[in-house]
Write a protein that holds these residues in place. Sequence first.
Motif, mmCIF file in Angstrom:
data_model
loop_
_atom_site.group_PDB
_atom_site.id
_atom_site.type_symbol
_atom_site.label_atom_id
_atom_site.label_comp_id
_atom_site.label_asym_id
_atom_site.label_seq_id
_atom_site.Cartn_x
_atom_site.Cartn_y
_atom_site.Cartn_z
ATOM 1 N N ARG A 69 72.918 66.736 37.153
ATOM 2 C CA ARG A 69 73.160 67.596 36.301
ATOM 3 C C ARG A 69 71.831 67.876 35.540
ATOM 4 N NH1 ARG A 69 79.232 67.068 33.687
ATOM 5 N NH2 ARG A 69 78.305 65.010 32.786
ATOM 6 N N GLU A 70 71.751 69.284 35.222
ATOM 7 C CA GLU A 70 70.597 69.648 34.511
ATOM 8 C C GLU A 70 70.844 70.542 33.265
ATOM 9 O OE1 GLU A 70 67.731 71.729 36.902
ATOM 10 O OE2 GLU A 70 69.332 73.407 37.260
ATOM 11 N N ALA A 81 66.392 76.512 29.453
ATOM 12 C CA ALA A 81 65.211 75.745 30.601
ATOM 13 C C ALA A 81 64.498 76.806 30.859
ATOM 14 C CB ALA A 81 66.282 75.258 31.620
ATOM 15 N N ASP A 82 63.287 76.443 31.530
ATOM 16 C CA ASP A 82 62.415 77.357 31.958
ATOM 17 C C ASP A 82 62.915 78.144 32.932
ATOM 18 O OD1 ASP A 82 59.234 75.073 31.451
ATOM 19 O OD2 ASP A 82 60.455 76.476 29.959
ATOM 20 N N SER A 83 63.650 77.700 34.001
ATOM 21 C CA SER A 83 64.307 78.192 35.056
ATOM 22 C C SER A 83 65.111 79.246 34.556
ATOM 23 C CB SER A 83 64.783 77.252 35.804
ATOM 24 O OG SER A 83 66.033 76.556 35.406
ATOM 25 N N VAL A 84 65.852 79.438 33.625
ATOM 26 C CA VAL A 84 66.632 80.463 33.188
ATOM 27 C C VAL A 84 66.259 81.368 32.066
ATOM 28 C CG1 VAL A 84 68.550 78.961 33.922
ATOM 29 C CG2 VAL A 84 68.044 79.262 31.830
ATOM 30 N N ASN A 85 65.095 81.053 31.342
ATOM 31 C CA ASN A 85 64.677 81.559 30.182
ATOM 32 C C ASN A 85 64.348 83.117 30.748
ATOM 33 O OD1 ASN A 85 63.891 82.055 27.649
ATOM 34 N ND2 ASN A 85 61.718 81.166 27.822
ATOM 35 N N GLY A 86 64.817 83.965 29.799
ATOM 36 C CA GLY A 86 64.578 85.544 30.024
ATOM 37 C C GLY A 86 65.580 86.064 31.065
ATOM 38 N N ARG A 87 66.430 85.393 31.438
ATOM 39 C CA ARG A 87 67.718 85.719 32.567
ATOM 40 C C ARG A 87 69.047 85.509 31.940
ATOM 41 N NH1 ARG A 87 68.330 83.753 37.367
ATOM 42 N NH2 ARG A 87 67.438 81.724 36.744
#
Length: 123
Positions: A44-45, A60-66
């Motif tokens: 889990r992240e 999280a960087d992977s979702v930032n902005g989305r």
Amino acid sequence: QVQLVESGGGLVQAGGSLRLSCAASGSISTYAMGWFRQAPGKGREFVAAIDWIGATPGYADSVNGRFTISRDNAKNTMYLQMNTLKPEDTAIYYCAARGGPLLKLRERDYDYWGQGTQVTVSS
């Protein structure tokens, strides 16, 4: 103690959007809240979190902005607006709550968890 129930998951094509909701059984005004996810075969992240008044979100960087996290304390509900979804966003999404004002990024900092809602993004 608070019980959490997620909703809004489903199947969507890449580039699409979904809005997840996390409804609490009682007042959430004294809880910081967060979203986590678990993809198949992975741990889990952290995804996003928000302080107890909704002034300070973290991503999280992977979702930032989305993705955008928000909350409505009057409705005892937290949200996660997910835009420009990618196949790698496919996971079970969990909401979580922790007593106190500050958002946290670690799973172990949260006291209460929902059962999760499945999000599947097709390519």
